[in-house]
Enzyme design. Structure first.
Site, PDB file in Angstrom:
ATOM      1  N   SER A   1      38.706  11.889  30.680  1.00  0.00           N
ATOM      2  CA  SER A   1      39.464  11.318  29.574  1.00  0.00           C
ATOM      3  C   SER A   1      39.250  12.212  28.362  1.00  0.00           C
ATOM      4  CB  SER A   1      38.949   9.893  29.318  1.00  0.00           C
ATOM      5  OG  SER A   1      39.499   9.375  28.126  1.00  0.00           O
TER       6      SER A   1
ATOM      7  N   LYS B   1      43.319  12.425  31.847  1.00  0.00           N
ATOM      8  CA  LYS B   1      43.860  11.362  30.981  1.00  0.00           C
ATOM      9  C   LYS B   1      43.822  11.875  29.554  1.00  0.00           C
ATOM     10  CE  LYS B   1      41.743   7.045  29.348  1.00  0.00           C
ATOM     11  NZ  LYS B   1      41.144   5.760  29.767  1.00  0.00           N
TER      12      LYS B   1
ATOM     13  N   LYS C   1      44.494  10.967  25.503  1.00  0.00           N
ATOM     14  CA  LYS C   1      44.698   9.932  24.495  1.00  0.00           C
ATOM     15  C   LYS C   1      45.941  10.296  23.697  1.00  0.00           C
ATOM     16  CE  LYS C   1      40.920   7.527  25.261  1.00  0.00           C
ATOM     17  NZ  LYS C   1      40.954   6.101  25.643  1.00  0.00           N
TER      18      LYS C   1
ATOM     19  N   ASP D   1      46.685   7.370  27.521  1.00  0.00           N
ATOM     20  CA  ASP D   1      46.077   6.111  27.067  1.00  0.00           C
ATOM     21  C   ASP D   1      46.317   5.974  25.565  1.00  0.00           C
ATOM     22  OD1 ASP D   1      44.566   3.859  26.577  1.00  0.00           O
ATOM     23  OD2 ASP D   1      42.649   4.709  27.210  1.00  0.00           O
TER      24      ASP D   1
ATOM     25  N   GLU E   1      48.434   3.780  29.790  1.00  0.00           N
ATOM     26  CA  GLU E   1      47.410   2.762  29.606  1.00  0.00           C
ATOM     27  C   GLU E   1      47.553   2.107  28.238  1.00  0.00           C
ATOM     28  OE1 GLU E   1      43.559   4.400  30.516  1.00  0.00           O
ATOM     29  OE2 GLU E   1      42.491   2.692  29.669  1.00  0.00           O
TER      30      GLU E   1
ATOM     31  N   ASP F   1      44.156  -2.165  29.816  1.00  0.00           N
ATOM     32  CA  ASP F   1      42.725  -2.028  29.529  1.00  0.00           C
ATOM     33  C   ASP F   1      42.354  -3.174  28.578  1.00  0.00           C
ATOM     34  OD1 ASP F   1      40.203  -1.338  28.564  1.00  0.00           O
ATOM     35  OD2 ASP F   1      40.670   0.736  28.107  1.00  0.00           O
TER      36      ASP F   1
ATOM     37  N   LYS G   1      36.788  -2.584  33.287  1.00  0.00           N
ATOM     38  CA  LYS G   1      35.668  -2.164  32.449  1.00  0.00           C
ATOM     39  C   LYS G   1      34.782  -3.389  32.371  1.00  0.00           C
ATOM     40  CE  LYS G   1      37.181   0.927  29.167  1.00  0.00           C
ATOM     41  NZ  LYS G   1      37.841   1.251  27.895  1.00  0.00           N
TER      42      LYS G   1
ATOM     43  N   GLY H   1      35.756   3.559  31.409  1.00  0.00           N
ATOM     44  CA  GLY H   1      34.465   3.940  30.832  1.00  0.00           C
ATOM     45  C   GLY H   1      34.467   3.780  29.329  1.00  0.00           C
TER      46      GLY H   1
HETATM   47  O1  OSB Z   1      40.236   3.216  26.261  1.00  0.00           O
HETATM   48  O2  OSB Z   1      39.358   3.898  28.045  1.00  0.00           O
HETATM   49  C1  OSB Z   1      39.308   3.786  26.821  1.00  0.00           C
HETATM   50  C2  OSB Z   1      36.224   5.592  25.434  1.00  0.00           C
HETATM   51  C3  OSB Z   1      35.897   4.768  24.390  1.00  0.00           C
HETATM   52  C4  OSB Z   1      36.684   3.677  24.124  1.00  0.00           C
HETATM   53  C5  OSB Z   1      37.810   3.395  24.918  1.00  0.00           C
HETATM   54  C6  OSB Z   1      38.128   4.211  25.979  1.00  0.00           C
HETATM   55  C7  OSB Z   1      37.338   5.349  26.224  1.00  0.00           C
HETATM   56  C8  OSB Z   1      37.629   6.331  27.272  1.00  0.00           C
HETATM   57  C9  OSB Z   1      36.453   7.125  27.794  1.00  0.00           C
HETATM   58  O3  OSB Z   1      38.740   6.599  27.638  1.00  0.00           O
HETATM   59  C10 OSB Z   1      36.322   7.137  29.259  1.00  0.00           C
HETATM   60  C11 OSB Z   1      34.986   7.675  29.718  1.00  0.00           C
HETATM   61  O4  OSB Z   1      33.947   7.013  29.528  1.00  0.00           O
HETATM   62  O5  OSB Z   1      34.969   8.784  30.255  1.00  0.00           O
HETATM   63 MG    MG Z   2      41.662   2.678  27.715  1.00  0.00          MG
END
Ligand code: OSB
Ligand code: MG
Length: 384
Positions: free
Chosen positions: A149, A175, A177, A202, A227, A252, A276, A304
């Protein structure tokens, strides 16, 4: 069995790089570790909470407060069975309803503790708690598929290098953001540069109250899923948006509890669920969502929160369940930290997977000296 003590350990660790979502960014993680003690055995858990509170209202500080002032007393008062101790504690703590990450951290520590007491790897316990468990108790897989991510970067060249490095190290799913204004052009540039790689986006609720036109444009860019585009409680909005898009929506933030996830599936607010366990209030609830989605033929994967090795080992163990059929947000230790607090570090194989430890509990050792080095504060709560 009774839990005799809980250590609360607040650490702060620098990330290997800046990580930003549509809600803001961080260069270091505040992490709350919880260690449970009973009859000479200990277990480790981690609160997935953010600092500052961008993903949800919880922080490391609220988790500390809620555990210290409320949850610890209930934890110490509970008489837990030898088998099913963690699940039983999860049911006790569920009475508090709110503060899922605080509840999840204690429950997680007790899952590890129970697994160690019974001499079993954690994945075996998680499997036992699922209605999908195999007759022989064997995990369906001994390696789990992982993705990476990557946060929002002001400079495309920085992201480009990160994607290049990720693909070179073996990550098979990327992934990215996204946020309003940092979406269609971004994905187009990535497609132009990297072609048909397995890619997803995401938004972390970033299109709440905004024009969804960019999302409809992204619909033609071959994403595996988008996402959480809309608000954290907007199931109707997601359901409506899904009817206008062929790209699956993955929930999520909006899949906040087991009940809420059931409602989301009923409303067809998404076609994939990010599990999660911290968000859901613990591993039992994560397993319940896994089982629920299985009954509805909805694929799931493990999300995560940039966890330390402790939280990640719990995530690796749960991702062995059969419904986890897509790449998980579970990268190798070196994607997050210069030096993780566990030994050995989690490492990515050439197959784009990480190994599932087979030793009892989380399976790897927590190195106390490293925990101490990053310590902000700690306390030990003891049963009366
Ligand atoms: O939305 O999945 C999320 C990290 C912090 C807060 C929200 C998210 C995330 C990640 C990190 O996408 C995923 C990882 O731990 O590798
Ligand atoms: Mg997410």
């Amino acid at each position: 069995m009774r839990i005799e003590a809980l250590d609360l350990i607040w650490i702060k660790m620098p990330l290997v790089g800046w990580f930003a979502t549509s809600r803001g960014g961080i260069h270091e993680r505040n992490i709350l570790l919880v260690r449970a003690h009973a009859e000479g055995v200990t277990g480790w858990g981690e609160a997935g909470a953010d600092w500052p509170p961008r993903y949800s209202y919880e922080t490391v500080g609220t988790c500390w407060h809620i555990i210290e002032d409320f949850l610890a007393a209930d934890t110490f008062a509970a008489e837990l069975p030898e088998e099913g101790a963690a699940a039983a504690l999860g049911r006790v703590l569920a009475d508090w309803h709110w503060h899922p990450m605080a509840r999840a951290a204690i429950e997680e520590a007790v899952w590890d503790l129970e697994a160690r007491r019974r001499g079993m790897p954690l994945h075996r316990l998680y499997s036992e708690a699922s209605e999908t468990r195999g007759a022989d108790g064997a995990a369906p897989r001994d390696r789990v598929e992982v993705g990476i991510s990557l946060g929002i970067q002001p400079e495309f060249a920085v992201l480009e290098k990160q994607i290049d490095d990720a693909l070179a190290s073996g990550y098979r799913r990327i992934k990215l953001k996204i946020e309003d204004g940092h979406d269609v052009d971004l994905i187009r540039r990535v497609r132009d540069r990297f072609g048909d790689i397995p890619l997803m986006a995401d938004a972390n609720c970033g299109y709440e109250g905004r024009d969804v036109a960019p999302l409809l444009e992204l619909d033609d860019m071959g994403l595996l899923m988008i996402e959480q585009p809309l608000g954290h409680d907007d199931l109707d909005g997601h359901a409506e948006l899904q009817t206008r898009m062929k790209t699956p929506i993955c929930l999520d933030e909006a899949a906040s509890t087991v009940e809420r996830t059931a409602e989301a599936l009923h409303k067809e607010a998404g076609r994939i669920i990010n599990i999660k366990c911290s968000r859901l209030g613990g591993r039992s609830n994560g397993i319940a969502v896994h089982d629920l989605c299985g009954r509805h033929d909805i694929p799931v994967w493990c999300g995560g929160m940039l966890e330390s090795g402790v939280g990640r080992l719990h995530n690796i163990a749960i991702a062995t369940l059969p419904g986890f059929s897509m790449a998980n947000d579970l990268s190798a230790s070196n994607r997050y930290w210069k030096e993780d607090i566990i030994e050995p570090a989690v490492e990515l194989g050439h197959d784009g997977k990480v190994a599932v430890p087979s030793a009892p509990g989380i399976g790897y050792e927590v190195i106390e000296e490293r925990v101490e080095r990053h310590l902000v504060k700690r306390t030990t709560l003891t049963a009366p």
